[in-house]
Design an enzyme around this catalytic site. Structure first.
Site, PDB file in Angstrom:
ATOM      1  N   ASP A   2       0.851  -1.087  -0.076  1.00 52.44           N
ATOM      2  CA  ASP A   2       0.138  -0.036  -0.097  1.00 52.44           C
ATOM      3  C   ASP A   2       0.773   1.341  -0.117  1.00 52.44           C
ATOM      4  OD1 ASP A   2      -2.132   1.822   0.455  1.00 52.44           O
ATOM      5  OD2 ASP A   2      -2.127   1.664   2.379  1.00 52.44           O
ATOM      6  N   ASP A  56      -2.311   5.915  -4.811  1.00 52.63           N
ATOM      7  CA  ASP A  56      -2.797   4.623  -3.806  1.00 52.63           C
ATOM      8  C   ASP A  56      -2.978   3.399  -4.668  1.00 52.63           C
ATOM      9  OD1 ASP A  56      -3.644   3.385  -1.792  1.00 52.63           O
ATOM     10  OD2 ASP A  56      -5.393   4.620  -1.496  1.00 52.63           O
TER      11      ASP A  56
END
Length: 504
Positions: free
Chosen positions: A99, A286
């Site tokens: 992430d 992201d």
């Protein structure tokens, strides 16, 4: 400052090793991680949430102060890509999300005994590892509207074929039951900056560089667009695979606030500018979300253009019906748009656009928790959106009648913050949505922004766009997998920039 110190240390190390003639053997060190992909389903997609909060100190809410106070979190329910890592000696295996919008490594702990969700996934057992070091200080990591809690520990972490020695991570001892019950991963490996790490612990990526596991301070991401392939994608630490992209990368600098945040320009629907980001808007790159998120003001325009289901707002229609003519007349007369709602008496504040209350109102209404009052903050938000939409139509020299018809339709297409927008799976007639990055257009075709999910042995289609409102003066975007599947991405830590090129 910490980034500069780390990069300076790496530069000195490179110079020293080159001087003694033993740098060449590791000059091309890279680490390739194959990503697995899971099929998305209606339940997880509709449960997915992303949140941003802003905090301000004192009464001087200037943009610079606000920039340092943005906190971006999510609940990972729509995660599609993950890979396996090992923690401890011998390695204990965990499926984790790589992430770029967070910075900590965390996995469930064997000490998690009061959360049912912990019993449904792999747990770290410190007593089974010969390289475990007890730290014991408490850890709290933001997660959705709440957090995961646990204890910091230290152990070896195996990523790919390499081992990072004595990495600090969080053993999660408490997980929210409903949040994690349907999750298909064990934890998260953050690839963000140390500035946003809980307790400022050193992230895994930093230690890869410091321990010379990789020598080039970059990593690149490719997501496989073939849904039938067993390989979901790849992350390449320390290098770039030229077979995964076409042409040259367009690079833009990273903002200095802890995230892989860049600036984007205008967002174009078909051939029509939406206008809000012509002067620049921040966007977080992201890898841990499936969606492309943006401000309600623009997402409503996109919903309308692509035929996505929306949220009918009577408050929006009330503002438009009662004040539409006054708003139009003020715009035509040349009054500054940001002052109109204050002038006509809807907003008590002056000189800001604010849609942050819209999501709160729609959440309350859609959950049927309360009857919405026509309070000032809600009506003010809808007024300011109406001003913006009319301003866009005026720039296109649209007639008043057509502009009013358009705004009325937009009041029926507001994104529902408690769910995702269904869309017709016949995408051929839909417009391209183009995001401007580094003064270059990055178009998304309908086939790229429409997400197909399984629902009771049937395929349904959802819009890949979702609403995210942070602050009127800083409309934040999130470039998730919808965008990253279309564009190969280089995260250049050494030069603090991000590069995009068409995926191959």
């Amino acid at each position: 400052m910490k980034i500069k110190v780390l990069l300076a240390a790496l530069l000195i190390w490179n110079l020293c090793t080159s001087a003694f003639g033993f740098n060449n053997a590791s000059a091309n060190n890279t680490m390739r991680i194959g990503l697995k992909r899971r099929n998305l389903d209606i339940h997880s997609m509709k449960a997915a949430r992303i949140y941003s909060k802003h905090h301000h100190k004192g009464s001087n809410m200037n943009l610079g102060a606000l920039r340092d106070e943005i906190v971006y979190v999510k609940n990972y329910m729509d995660v599609q890509y993950f890979a396996e890592i090992g923690i401890g000696s011998p390695p204990q295996h965990f499926a984790v999300v790589f992430d770029t919008a967070s910075s900590n490594l965390w996995v469930p702990s064997s000490k998690c005994i009061f959360s049912i969700a912990c019993y449904l996934r792999s747990k770290y057992r410190s007593r089974l590892s010969t390289t475990y070091t007890k730290l014991g200080n408490p850890s709290k990591i933001p997660f959705g509207t709440r957090s995961v809690r646990g204890l910091f520990s230290q152990d070896n972490v195996k990523v790919g074929s390499s081992v990072i020695n004595q990495q600090v991570f969080t053993e999660v001892t408490r997980e929210e039951f409903f949040t994690f019950l349907s999750a298909r991963y064990d934890g998260v490996l953050g690839l963000g900056f140390q500035d946003v790490a809980a307790e400022r612990v050193t992230p895994v990526w930093y230690n890869m560089l410091l321990q010379r596991i990789v020598t080039q301070p970059i990593f690149s991401l490719w997501l496989n667009r073939d849904p039938k392939s067993r390989l979901g994608g790849e992350i390449l630490f320390g290098g770039v695979d030229s077979t995964h992209f076409r042409g040259q990368h367009t690079y833009v600098p990273v903002a200095q606030n802890g995230y892989w945040e860049i600036e984007i320009g205008d967002v174009v629907i078909g051939n029509n500018s939406t206008g809000l980001c012509k002067g620049g808007c921040p966007a977080i790159v992201d890898t841990g979300t499936s969606f492309l998120a943006g401000p309600t003001t623009i997402l409503t325009q996109i919903n309308h253009a692509i035929g996505a289901e929306g949220f009918v707002s009577m408050e929006c229609k009330t503002v438009f019906s009662n004040y539409g003519n006054m708003i139009w007349e003020n715009l035509v007369s040349g009054l500054q748009p940001e002052r109109i709602c204050h002038r006509i008496g809807i907003c008590t504040r002056n000189g800001t656009f604010d849609v942050s209350h819209v999501e709160e109102k729609m959440v309350a209404r859609s959950s049927k928790l309360e009857k919405l009052p026509n309070d000032e903050s809600g009506l003010c938000s809808f007024c300011e959106m109406t001003v913006f939409w009319m301003q866009v139509e005026l720039r296109k020299e649209t007639t008043k009648e057509k502009a009013f018809e358009y705004v009325n339709q937009l009041c029926e297409k507001l994104p529902d913050p408690r769910g995702k927008s269904y869309i017709n799976c016949d995408v051929f007639s839909l417009p391209h949505i183009t995001i401007t990055i580094g003064n270059k257009p990055f178009p998304l075709s309908p086939d790229q922004y429409v997400i197909r999910v399984e629902d009771n042995h049937d395929t349904r289609c959802l819009s890949g766009f979702t609403a995210l409102d942070v602050h009127p003066r800083r409309p934040l975007w999130v470039l998730g997998d919808v965008f990253l599947r279309a564009y190969h991405t280089i995260f250049d830590f050494g030069n603090l920039q991000v590069g995009f090129a068409e995926s191959a």
